[in-house]
Design a protein around this motif. Structure first.
Motif, PDB file in Angstrom:
ATOM      1  N   HIS A 109       4.240   4.053   3.821  1.00 27.57           N
ATOM      2  CA  HIS A 109       4.149   3.035   2.777  1.00 27.57           C
ATOM      3  C   HIS A 109       4.118   1.699   3.505  1.00 27.57           C
ATOM      4  CE1 HIS A 109       6.175   1.091  -1.031  1.00 27.57           C
ATOM      5  NE2 HIS A 109       5.212   0.342  -0.520  1.00 27.57           N
ATOM      6  N   TRP A 110       2.976   1.008   3.415  1.00 28.16           N
ATOM      7  CA  TRP A 110       2.792  -0.261   4.115  1.00 28.16           C
ATOM      8  C   TRP A 110       3.142  -1.427   3.203  1.00 28.16           C
ATOM      9  CZ3 TRP A 110       1.666   0.302   9.160  1.00 28.16           C
ATOM     10  CH2 TRP A 110       1.024   1.468   9.566  1.00 28.16           C
ATOM     11  N   ARG A 111       3.775  -2.423   3.769  1.00 32.23           N
ATOM     12  CA  ARG A 111       3.950  -3.702   3.076  1.00 32.23           C
ATOM     13  C   ARG A 111       3.542  -4.819   4.030  1.00 32.23           C
ATOM     14  NH1 ARG A 111       9.092  -4.552  -0.578  1.00 32.23           N
ATOM     15  NH2 ARG A 111       7.843  -3.002  -1.702  1.00 32.23           N
ATOM     16  N   PHE A 112       2.560  -5.612   3.600  1.00 36.05           N
ATOM     17  CA  PHE A 112       2.007  -6.678   4.437  1.00 36.05           C
ATOM     18  C   PHE A 112       2.464  -8.046   3.932  1.00 36.05           C
ATOM     19  CE2 PHE A 112      -0.749  -3.202   5.518  1.00 36.05           C
ATOM     20  CZ  PHE A 112      -1.190  -3.459   6.798  1.00 36.05           C
ATOM     21  N   VAL A 113       2.894  -8.887   4.867  1.00 37.88           N
ATOM     22  CA  VAL A 113       3.125 -10.320   4.619  1.00 37.88           C
ATOM     23  C   VAL A 113       2.244 -11.047   5.644  1.00 37.88           C
ATOM     24  CG1 VAL A 113       4.814 -12.185   4.442  1.00 37.88           C
ATOM     25  CG2 VAL A 113       5.520  -9.826   3.960  1.00 37.88           C
ATOM     26  N   PRO A 114       0.972 -11.302   5.310  1.00 38.99           N
ATOM     27  CA  PRO A 114       0.049 -11.815   6.322  1.00 38.99           C
ATOM     28  C   PRO A 114       0.367 -13.225   6.824  1.00 38.99           C
ATOM     29  CG  PRO A 114      -1.146 -10.819   4.486  1.00 38.99           C
ATOM     30  CD  PRO A 114       0.275 -10.960   4.061  1.00 38.99           C
ATOM     31  N   LEU A 139       0.870  -1.180   0.000  1.00 38.87           N
ATOM     32  CA  LEU A 139       0.000   0.000   0.000  1.00 38.87           C
ATOM     33  C   LEU A 139       0.903   1.224   0.000  1.00 38.87           C
ATOM     34  CD1 LEU A 139      -2.702  -1.073   2.616  1.00 38.87           C
ATOM     35  CD2 LEU A 139      -2.824  -1.242   0.126  1.00 38.87           C
ATOM     36  N   PRO A 140       1.401   1.608  -1.167  1.00 38.50           N
ATOM     37  CA  PRO A 140       2.320   2.750  -1.228  1.00 38.50           C
ATOM     38  C   PRO A 140       1.575   4.062  -1.074  1.00 38.50           C
ATOM     39  CG  PRO A 140       1.917   1.891  -3.420  1.00 38.50           C
ATOM     40  CD  PRO A 140       1.191   0.978  -2.483  1.00 38.50           C
ATOM     41  N   LYS A 141       2.306   5.080  -0.668  1.00 35.15           N
ATOM     42  CA  LYS A 141       1.768   6.443  -0.567  1.00 35.15           C
ATOM     43  C   LYS A 141       2.838   7.386  -1.093  1.00 35.15           C
ATOM     44  CE  LYS A 141       0.012   9.834   2.786  1.00 35.15           C
ATOM     45  NZ  LYS A 141       1.008  10.886   2.498  1.00 35.15           N
ATOM     46  N   ALA A 142       2.434   8.260  -2.003  1.00 36.17           N
ATOM     47  CA  ALA A 142       3.393   9.203  -2.580  1.00 36.17           C
ATOM     48  C   ALA A 142       4.029  10.051  -1.473  1.00 36.17           C
ATOM     49  CB  ALA A 142       2.700  10.101  -3.594  1.00 36.17           C
ATOM     50  N   MET A 185       7.755   7.225   5.887  1.00 34.77           N
ATOM     51  CA  MET A 185       8.310   6.004   6.444  1.00 34.77           C
ATOM     52  C   MET A 185       7.731   4.771   5.768  1.00 34.77           C
ATOM     53  SD  MET A 185       6.461   5.849  10.182  1.00 34.77           S
ATOM     54  CE  MET A 185       7.640   4.612  10.673  1.00 34.77           C
ATOM     55  N   ARG A 186       8.478   3.673   5.886  1.00 32.80           N
ATOM     56  CA  ARG A 186       8.078   2.385   5.337  1.00 32.80           C
ATOM     57  C   ARG A 186       7.869   1.415   6.505  1.00 32.80           C
ATOM     58  NH1 ARG A 186      12.138   4.536   2.580  1.00 32.80           N
ATOM     59  NH2 ARG A 186      13.722   3.342   3.752  1.00 32.80           N
ATOM     60  N   VAL A 187       6.730   0.721   6.476  1.00 34.12           N
ATOM     61  CA  VAL A 187       6.375  -0.179   7.572  1.00 34.12           C
ATOM     62  C   VAL A 187       6.081  -1.563   7.008  1.00 34.12           C
ATOM     63  CG1 VAL A 187       4.907  -0.543   9.582  1.00 34.12           C
ATOM     64  CG2 VAL A 187       5.355   1.792   8.789  1.00 34.12           C
ATOM     65  N   LEU A 188       6.730  -2.566   7.575  1.00 30.67           N
ATOM     66  CA  LEU A 188       6.551  -3.961   7.179  1.00 30.67           C
ATOM     67  C   LEU A 188       5.766  -4.676   8.269  1.00 30.67           C
ATOM     68  CD1 LEU A 188       7.303  -6.300   5.220  1.00 30.67           C
ATOM     69  CD2 LEU A 188       9.413  -6.576   6.535  1.00 30.67           C
ATOM     70  N   VAL A 189       4.615  -5.238   7.910  1.00 35.52           N
ATOM     71  CA  VAL A 189       3.750  -5.956   8.856  1.00 35.52           C
ATOM     72  C   VAL A 189       3.775  -7.439   8.500  1.00 35.52           C
ATOM     73  CG1 VAL A 189       1.435  -6.160   9.832  1.00 35.52           C
ATOM     74  CG2 VAL A 189       2.278  -3.914   9.072  1.00 35.52           C
ATOM     75  N   VAL A 190       4.122  -8.280   9.489  1.00 35.23           N
ATOM     76  CA  VAL A 190       4.304  -9.714   9.238  1.00 35.23           C
ATOM     77  C   VAL A 190       3.435 -10.528  10.187  1.00 35.23           C
ATOM     78  CG1 VAL A 190       5.972 -11.578   9.006  1.00 35.23           C
ATOM     79  CG2 VAL A 190       6.716  -9.215   8.656  1.00 35.23           C
ATOM     80  N   GLY A 191       2.632 -11.426   9.634  1.00 37.77           N
ATOM     81  CA  GLY A 191       1.845 -12.352  10.432  1.00 37.77           C
ATOM     82  C   GLY A 191       2.196 -13.786  10.092  1.00 37.77           C
TER      83      GLY A 191
END
Length: 245
Positions: free
Chosen positions: A68-73, A27-30, A34-40
């Protein structure tokens, strides 16, 4: 199933030991600061962690944040798909003890043999990053260079933190109770040795997802803490390089 459909997850190209895809969503944002990595789902028997990651993915779409979110559920699909689901991956490795912290060869062996008495659920593996799942997350950290990692677990019902800034005092009903440093853990590797703050969430139940209101409150508390502690100009910088593998 509806959550997975709504998430519109993408095949990362990485595969588990048994060839299952590891899915992600960006989920990028122009001009995000910051960049956030969410891992489940690092542990396959902690089903609520993957569910929370998917719920939060939807909240990230609904509630604006300068990130800028990056998810690895679900990092460990093989463990989750086993019957019954199990903590380790298909090779019997605890992925959260397989990251290349300094002195891993000595310390991980001592921890497994002496501290947990060779508990098979906590076997760190034959060497660091021996598993395709941990290798994928390690490489993702190098590619994405997150300013924050949120790692979701269960069932201890607390909040843990590793890293160079002040931790959140609480997320929803989960209060800070730092549980220690473990050889090969993501918190140890990312937060202590790479300088990437790692918030580790321990949900109260491995099988029961929190109520919607509680998940939303946890998310709002996370965003508030990010704004207070991580979004100050002096605090936003590239995570530190550390070649101490």
């Amino acid at each position: 199933m509806q959550l997975c459909t709504q998430a519109q997850l993408k095949d990362s190209g990485a595969r588990s030991v048994k060839g299952q895809p590891i899915y992600t969503q960006d989920l990028p944002k122009a001009d995000a600061k910051m960049r956030v990595l969410v891992v489940g789902g690092i542990h396959g028997d902690e089903l609520s962690s993957a569910s929370l990651a998917l719920h939060w993915l939807q909240l990230a779409k609904e509630i604006p944040a300068d990130a800028h979110w990056r998810f690895v559920p679900l990092l460990n699909p093989d463990g989750l798909l086993m019957s019954p689901a199990r903590r380790t991956n298909a090779n019997g490795v605890d992925l959260n003890r397989n990251f290349p912290t300094p002195n891993w060869e000595r310390e991980a062996k001592i921890y497994w043999e002496q501290k947990v008495k060779r508990d098979p659920r906590r076997w760190p593996g034959p060497k660091p990053l021996s598993e395709p799942e941990s290798k994928f997350l390690h490489d993702e950290m190098e590619r994405f260079k997150p300013h924050l990692i949120v790692s979701i677990h269960a069932p201890y019902g607390v909040l843990d933190f590793d890293g160079p800034t002040a931790p959140p005092a609480k997320l929803g009903r989960l209060y800070l109770d730092q549980v220690g440093i473990f050889p090969g853990s993501l918190g140890n590797y990312g937060g202590v040795h790479k300088g990437m703050p790692v918030v580790t969430i321990e949900l109260p139940s491995a099988f029961r997802t929190p109520l919607n209101a509680e998940m939303r409150q946890m998310w709002l508390d996370l965003l508030r803490w990010m704004g207070e502690r991580l979004l100050k100009p002096a605090d936003i910088q590239a995570p530190r390089k550390n070649n101490n593998f």
